[in-house]
Write a protein that holds these residues in place. Sequence first.
Motif, PDB file in Angstrom:
ATOM      1  N   GLU A 110      56.162  -2.067 -64.759  1.00  0.00           N
ATOM      2  CA  GLU A 110      54.930  -1.688 -64.696  1.00  0.00           C
ATOM      3  C   GLU A 110      53.822  -2.478 -64.131  1.00  0.00           C
ATOM      4  OE1 GLU A 110      56.887   0.339 -67.486  1.00  0.00           O
ATOM      5  OE2 GLU A 110      55.942  -1.138 -67.118  1.00  0.00           O
ATOM      6  N   SER A 111      53.618  -3.648 -64.323  1.00  0.00           N
ATOM      7  CA  SER A 111      52.419  -4.818 -63.709  1.00  0.00           C
ATOM      8  C   SER A 111      51.702  -4.598 -62.400  1.00  0.00           C
ATOM      9  CB  SER A 111      53.361  -6.308 -64.135  1.00  0.00           C
ATOM     10  OG  SER A 111      54.382  -6.257 -63.179  1.00  0.00           O
ATOM     11  N   LYS A 112      52.436  -3.843 -61.598  1.00  0.00           N
ATOM     12  CA  LYS A 112      52.353  -3.876 -60.288  1.00  0.00           C
ATOM     13  C   LYS A 112      51.157  -2.012 -60.491  1.00  0.00           C
ATOM     14  CE  LYS A 112      55.147  -6.408 -57.190  1.00  0.00           C
ATOM     15  NZ  LYS A 112      56.069  -6.066 -55.579  1.00  0.00           N
ATOM     16  N   GLU A 113      51.349  -1.356 -61.269  1.00  0.00           N
ATOM     17  CA  GLU A 113      50.663   0.006 -60.885  1.00  0.00           C
ATOM     18  C   GLU A 113      49.860  -0.193 -62.158  1.00  0.00           C
ATOM     19  OE1 GLU A 113      50.942   1.744 -59.309  1.00  0.00           O
ATOM     20  OE2 GLU A 113      52.908   1.234 -58.434  1.00  0.00           O
ATOM     21  N   ILE A 114      49.936  -0.895 -63.403  1.00  0.00           N
ATOM     22  CA  ILE A 114      49.075  -0.628 -64.789  1.00  0.00           C
ATOM     23  C   ILE A 114      47.381  -1.358 -64.245  1.00  0.00           C
ATOM     24  CG2 ILE A 114      48.345  -1.604 -66.788  1.00  0.00           C
ATOM     25  CD1 ILE A 114      50.979  -1.761 -67.332  1.00  0.00           C
ATOM     26  N   VAL A 115      46.590  -0.265 -64.158  1.00  0.00           N
ATOM     27  CA  VAL A 115      44.964   0.170 -63.752  1.00  0.00           C
ATOM     28  C   VAL A 115      44.429  -0.455 -65.491  1.00  0.00           C
ATOM     29  CG1 VAL A 115      42.919  -0.194 -62.399  1.00  0.00           C
ATOM     30  CG2 VAL A 115      45.096  -0.012 -61.395  1.00  0.00           C
ATOM     31  N   PRO A 116      44.138  -1.266 -66.085  1.00  0.00           N
ATOM     32  CA  PRO A 116      43.117  -0.710 -67.211  1.00  0.00           C
ATOM     33  C   PRO A 116      41.545  -0.495 -67.629  1.00  0.00           C
ATOM     34  CG  PRO A 116      44.194  -3.204 -67.525  1.00  0.00           C
ATOM     35  CD  PRO A 116      43.803  -2.383 -66.077  1.00  0.00           C
TER      36      PRO A 116
ATOM     37  N   LYS B   3      29.949 -10.214 -62.856  1.00  0.00           N
ATOM     38  CA  LYS B   3      30.727 -11.397 -63.063  1.00  0.00           C
ATOM     39  C   LYS B   3      31.619 -11.493 -62.425  1.00  0.00           C
ATOM     40  CE  LYS B   3      27.384 -12.327 -66.106  1.00  0.00           C
ATOM     41  NZ  LYS B   3      26.665 -13.715 -66.044  1.00  0.00           N
ATOM     42  N   ALA B   4      32.371 -12.849 -61.776  1.00  0.00           N
ATOM     43  CA  ALA B   4      33.549 -12.854 -61.758  1.00  0.00           C
ATOM     44  C   ALA B   4      35.299 -13.016 -62.171  1.00  0.00           C
ATOM     45  CB  ALA B   4      33.638 -14.984 -61.084  1.00  0.00           C
ATOM     46  N   ILE B   5      35.948 -12.084 -61.576  1.00  0.00           N
ATOM     47  CA  ILE B   5      37.382 -12.331 -62.553  1.00  0.00           C
ATOM     48  C   ILE B   5      37.877 -12.842 -61.736  1.00  0.00           C
ATOM     49  CG2 ILE B   5      38.872 -10.811 -62.448  1.00  0.00           C
ATOM     50  CD1 ILE B   5      36.967  -8.637 -62.358  1.00  0.00           C
ATOM     51  N   PHE B   6      38.588 -13.651 -63.200  1.00  0.00           N
ATOM     52  CA  PHE B   6      40.000 -14.755 -62.541  1.00  0.00           C
ATOM     53  C   PHE B   6      40.910 -13.395 -63.071  1.00  0.00           C
ATOM     54  CE2 PHE B   6      42.037 -18.322 -64.018  1.00  0.00           C
ATOM     55  CZ  PHE B   6      42.952 -18.511 -62.855  1.00  0.00           C
ATOM     56  N   ALA B   7      41.864 -12.706 -62.406  1.00  0.00           N
ATOM     57  CA  ALA B   7      42.510 -11.755 -61.842  1.00  0.00           C
ATOM     58  C   ALA B   7      44.397 -12.668 -62.349  1.00  0.00           C
ATOM     59  CB  ALA B   7      42.494 -10.782 -61.826  1.00  0.00           C
ATOM     60  N   ILE B   8      45.093 -12.658 -63.983  1.00  0.00           N
ATOM     61  CA  ILE B   8      46.137 -12.929 -63.477  1.00  0.00           C
ATOM     62  C   ILE B   8      47.012 -11.936 -63.936  1.00  0.00           C
ATOM     63  CG2 ILE B   8      48.104 -13.906 -64.630  1.00  0.00           C
ATOM     64  CD1 ILE B   8      45.855 -16.088 -66.035  1.00  0.00           C
ATOM     65  N   THR B   9      47.786 -10.941 -62.067  1.00  0.00           N
ATOM     66  CA  THR B   9      48.262  -9.756 -61.578  1.00  0.00           C
ATOM     67  C   THR B   9      48.878 -10.262 -60.334  1.00  0.00           C
ATOM     68  OG1 THR B   9      48.268  -7.856 -61.193  1.00  0.00           O
ATOM     69  CG2 THR B   9      46.245  -8.973 -60.426  1.00  0.00           C
ATOM     70  N   PRO B  10      50.206  -9.667 -60.766  1.00  0.00           N
ATOM     71  CA  PRO B  10      50.631  -9.457 -58.833  1.00  0.00           C
ATOM     72  C   PRO B  10      50.001  -9.397 -57.463  1.00  0.00           C
ATOM     73  CG  PRO B  10      52.438  -8.015 -60.487  1.00  0.00           C
ATOM     74  CD  PRO B  10      51.234  -8.943 -61.305  1.00  0.00           C
ATOM     75  N   GLN B  11      50.023 -10.021 -56.591  1.00  0.00           N
ATOM     76  CA  GLN B  11      49.476 -10.230 -55.343  1.00  0.00           C
ATOM     77  C   GLN B  11      48.897  -8.601 -54.896  1.00  0.00           C
ATOM     78  OE1 GLN B  11      46.926 -12.489 -54.215  1.00  0.00           O
ATOM     79  NE2 GLN B  11      48.124 -14.411 -55.373  1.00  0.00           N
ATOM     80  N   ARG B  12      50.629  -7.844 -54.682  1.00  0.00           N
ATOM     81  CA  ARG B  12      50.081  -6.141 -54.038  1.00  0.00           C
ATOM     82  C   ARG B  12      50.347  -5.417 -55.029  1.00  0.00           C
ATOM     83  NH1 ARG B  12      55.070  -6.813 -49.513  1.00  0.00           N
ATOM     84  NH2 ARG B  12      53.849  -8.671 -48.364  1.00  0.00           N
ATOM     85  N   SER B  13      49.406  -5.941 -55.888  1.00  0.00           N
ATOM     86  CA  SER B  13      49.128  -4.611 -57.451  1.00  0.00           C
ATOM     87  C   SER B  13      47.684  -3.793 -57.179  1.00  0.00           C
ATOM     88  CB  SER B  13      49.012  -5.754 -58.942  1.00  0.00           C
ATOM     89  OG  SER B  13      47.972  -6.561 -58.756  1.00  0.00           O
ATOM     90  N   ALA B  14      47.979  -2.681 -57.883  1.00  0.00           N
ATOM     91  CA  ALA B  14      46.813  -1.979 -57.994  1.00  0.00           C
ATOM     92  C   ALA B  14      45.464  -3.102 -58.278  1.00  0.00           C
ATOM     93  CB  ALA B  14      46.776  -0.880 -58.518  1.00  0.00           C
ATOM     94  N   ILE B  15      45.131  -3.448 -59.048  1.00  0.00           N
ATOM     95  CA  ILE B  15      44.204  -4.522 -59.654  1.00  0.00           C
ATOM     96  C   ILE B  15      44.039  -4.954 -58.608  1.00  0.00           C
ATOM     97  CG2 ILE B  15      43.549  -6.323 -61.096  1.00  0.00           C
ATOM     98  CD1 ILE B  15      45.067  -4.935 -63.772  1.00  0.00           C
TER      99      ILE B  15
ATOM    100  N   LYS C 141      43.776  -5.176 -55.467  1.00  0.00           N
ATOM    101  CA  LYS C 141      44.084  -4.423 -54.501  1.00  0.00           C
ATOM    102  C   LYS C 141      41.771  -3.808 -55.243  1.00  0.00           C
ATOM    103  CE  LYS C 141      44.322   0.184 -52.051  1.00  0.00           C
ATOM    104  NZ  LYS C 141      44.762   2.067 -51.764  1.00  0.00           N
ATOM    105  N   LEU C 142      41.898  -3.097 -56.373  1.00  0.00           N
ATOM    106  CA  LEU C 142      40.867  -3.131 -56.594  1.00  0.00           C
ATOM    107  C   LEU C 142      39.963  -4.346 -56.714  1.00  0.00           C
ATOM    108  CD1 LEU C 142      38.316  -0.853 -57.528  1.00  0.00           C
ATOM    109  CD2 LEU C 142      39.677  -1.566 -60.027  1.00  0.00           C
ATOM    110  N   ILE C 143      40.245  -5.525 -56.786  1.00  0.00           N
ATOM    111  CA  ILE C 143      38.967  -6.936 -56.994  1.00  0.00           C
ATOM    112  C   ILE C 143      38.924  -7.264 -55.347  1.00  0.00           C
ATOM    113  CG2 ILE C 143      39.673  -8.930 -56.970  1.00  0.00           C
ATOM    114  CD1 ILE C 143      40.698  -8.094 -59.784  1.00  0.00           C
ATOM    115  N   ARG C 144      39.618  -7.004 -54.975  1.00  0.00           N
ATOM    116  CA  ARG C 144      39.490  -7.818 -53.354  1.00  0.00           C
ATOM    117  C   ARG C 144      38.869  -5.985 -52.284  1.00  0.00           C
ATOM    118  NH1 ARG C 144      45.470  -8.430 -53.068  1.00  0.00           N
ATOM    119  NH2 ARG C 144      45.838 -10.165 -53.242  1.00  0.00           N
ATOM    120  N   GLU C 145      38.960  -5.009 -52.496  1.00  0.00           N
ATOM    121  CA  GLU C 145      38.247  -3.719 -52.386  1.00  0.00           C
ATOM    122  C   GLU C 145      36.116  -4.773 -52.823  1.00  0.00           C
ATOM    123  OE1 GLU C 145      36.752   0.092 -53.933  1.00  0.00           O
ATOM    124  OE2 GLU C 145      38.738   0.010 -53.996  1.00  0.00           O
ATOM    125  N   THR C 146      36.095  -5.128 -53.907  1.00  0.00           N
ATOM    126  CA  THR C 146      35.177  -5.102 -54.115  1.00  0.00           C
ATOM    127  C   THR C 146      34.797  -6.505 -54.481  1.00  0.00           C
ATOM    128  OG1 THR C 146      35.785  -5.340 -56.660  1.00  0.00           O
ATOM    129  CG2 THR C 146      35.140  -3.214 -56.299  1.00  0.00           C
TER     130      THR C 146
END
Length: 458
Positions: free
Chosen positions: A363-369, A380-392, A394-399
């Motif tokens: 479920e890692s591509k869909e999880i958004v805690p 603050k800057a976010i260092f995200a360890i998540t799949p590149q094509r994940s919902a998270i 997408k959210l980080i790129r949007e913002t």
Amino acid sequence: KFKKQIFSFNILKFVFISKLILMKKVLIIAYYFPPSGGPGVQRVLKSVKYLKQFGWEPVVLTVANGQFPAIDESLLKEIPEGTKVYRTKIFEPYDLYRKFTGKGKNVALDVNNIKKDDQKRSFTEQISEFIRATFFIPDARIGWRRYAVKKGLEIIHSENIDAIYSSSPPYTCSLIAWDLKRKTKLPWIAGLRDPWTDFLTTPTRWWLPKLIDRGMEKSVFQEADYVECAWEGIRKDALQKYPYFDAEKFIHIPNGFDSEDFPLLETHTNEILTITYTGSMYGRRNPLALFNALEELVLEERIKKDKFKFKFIGRFGAEIEEMIANTSFKEQIEVINYMPHSESIKMLMNSDVLLLIVDEAKESKEIVPGKVYEYLGVLKAIFAITPQRSAIAKLIRETNAGLIAHQDENEKLKENFLEFYNNFYSNKDLIKINKSKVSGYERKNSTKLLASYFNELC
């Protein structure tokens, strides 16, 4: 002039009283409610805080003696004055589980139970997991159902309730609301913060209890007027399981942040790069890939151990503690036990980079805690360890809120860390966040959307 002032005051008084009279009431069924701490409480607490602004008075039904993974007494102050909160007793089996497995009162059960597929369980853990999977359906809070339904009916009649809202997990909350819906015919929105069956936090059941659990899930989805999903993946999961249900019944209302949680602090400058993680870590959610990347950067002499610092705030499984102990830079990692929500916010605000790690699961591509939005709100800057094509992602790129790398992308992990590291010591901006995009994720906006669905049903 004096008469005009009295007249204006009486008009305002009349409007205020009219609003109170016309305001409808919603019964909110939630296991996780203050003094419970942790991420599970924030979504429903903020709804309770803001619903009145949109014409709905919340009445809460929760537990009196819940065995919460964390206690945060400070959250009790966030419950709006005058909010009615009814608490009932519950039977919970966790004391028996602790005795059987030999786990003490201070051992967190959730972070030590969610293991990766290749992690071994002890014999007593295997037996306990079998009992949990076989008899506690849909979850270990099923012992609350009888007490909550009885109290819920009393509240519905005494408070003239107009609608019902349930917050799951635990999924027992959905069953309580289902019972009340069938008995009273009131409109009901079933809130889901995670998928129900076959999710990474749910036990692996054999065919009979699995069939029962799926039957409960299906009945809830069928009876609820709306199923409110905290992230889009929950909606997708439900419609994949039950494609014959009306897709419009499953609504996505994202989590958010509450800007009122962020105090005005004096400008704080760290002498060394400070990276903070808040929340919990366990087998499937771990920092091993990042640690390995940093070990290589240290060996390559591209970073210095004494030039960065980690703050891990929350609850951590035994395997995470072992990972930390095995690093060559363990002196640079400060582990802090769970702290009040307001204090953890201050820690985030005084950091340079916020670390986000997503579970290693299907479920890692869909999880958004929910904490993603809190990270965003801190700006603050976010260092995200998540799949590149994940919902998270997408959210980080949007913002434009941070940098992204998957656990398997070792070179990308190194590259991202180096970018933050070099920018920090060159006095450059670590990231340029799109503040206008971030502002759209205020909790108040989510609550307004939820209230609009209640208005539609009533």
